[in-house]
Write an enzyme that holds these catalytic residues in place. Sequence first.
Site, PDB file in Angstrom:
ATOM      1  N   ASP A  12      -9.675 -77.377 -36.872  1.00 53.78           N
ATOM      2  CA  ASP A  12     -10.157 -77.123 -38.231  1.00 53.78           C
ATOM      3  C   ASP A  12     -10.086 -78.431 -38.998  1.00 53.78           C
ATOM      4  O   ASP A  12      -9.034 -79.087 -38.999  1.00 53.78           O
ATOM      5  CB  ASP A  12      -9.266 -76.085 -38.935  1.00 53.78           C
ATOM      6  CG  ASP A  12      -9.472 -74.669 -38.396  1.00 53.78           C
ATOM      7  OD1 ASP A  12     -10.036 -74.528 -37.300  1.00 53.78           O
ATOM      8  OD2 ASP A  12      -9.054 -73.726 -39.081  1.00 53.78           O
ATOM      9  N   ASP A 131     -13.872 -61.828 -40.776  1.00 51.10           N
ATOM     10  CA  ASP A 131     -12.574 -62.306 -41.248  1.00 51.10           C
ATOM     11  C   ASP A 131     -12.041 -61.259 -42.213  1.00 51.10           C
ATOM     12  O   ASP A 131     -12.642 -61.033 -43.275  1.00 51.10           O
ATOM     13  CB  ASP A 131     -12.742 -63.664 -41.948  1.00 51.10           C
ATOM     14  CG  ASP A 131     -13.422 -64.696 -41.049  1.00 51.10           C
ATOM     15  OD1 ASP A 131     -13.185 -64.663 -39.835  1.00 51.10           O
ATOM     16  OD2 ASP A 131     -14.191 -65.529 -41.569  1.00 51.10           O
TER      17      ASP A 131
END
Length: 242
Positions: A12, A131
């Site tokens: 990330d 998510d």
Amino acid sequence: MTSALELLPAVDVRDGQAVRLVHGESGTETSYGSPLEAALAWQRSGAEWLHLVDLDAAFGTGDNRQLVREVTEAMDIKVELSGGIRDDASLAAALATGCTRVNLGTAALETPEWVAKVIAEHGDKIAVGLDVRGTTLRGRGWTRDGGDLYETLARLDSEGCARYVVTDIAKDGTLEGPNLELLRNVCAATDKPVVASGGVSSLDDLRALSGLVPLGVEGAIVGKALYAKAFTLEEALQAVAG
Ligand SMILES: O=C(O)c1ccccc1N[C@@H]1O[C@H](COP(=O)(O)O)[C@@H](O)[C@H]1O
């Protein structure tokens, strides 16, 4: 014979650095240096996939598009690219990196017609990230509610979405173990493959996820546990080998 669980080590990127967040919250970053070095290290360790996220693009705090492209181009392995892919221009830029597939989050909640269109155009190059907190989807860097998980899943299934990346936000970056119940429920609601994300902390967690392969869990994203050296990627790959 069922296949082995695929492992997708995560890189990330925030402000040019490889980071991990807790619960995906901005400001909780722990930095792990160069994203390219991290990605190359996972590749050297035997990864077949890289899950690469432009967190600034996901949060709307800029982007790391050039860096993400450099990392993707440097990889010999498959790359799943996420973060800020929300319109024709960002999708074209993402696909032009040569990534294997992209993972759409916010767009699936806010511009469903566009997502249906790109699913029809690009097939299994498009995955959708679901998510969730509880069963409520979150978008825009996981800061905004975006509807019900199972209603959205049914819609995306009807549009031919090829694959889902399911993240339990409450588990993400916590090393508390994956939400196996959520994954079982999602697998029961769709015939499409599911990539599990959030909470992996141990080799036993990976073995538990391997036990869900027959239900439809195809892979698992591993982040914090690798960076915190809870186990090595080589050990993880060994643990899930069929
Ligand atoms: O991966 C994270 O830790 C994360 C944290 C906060 C927000 C997003 C995060 N990850 C990825 O971002 C995409 C969604 O991006 P967008 O909504 O399409 O712009 C999601 O799929 C996660 O992979």
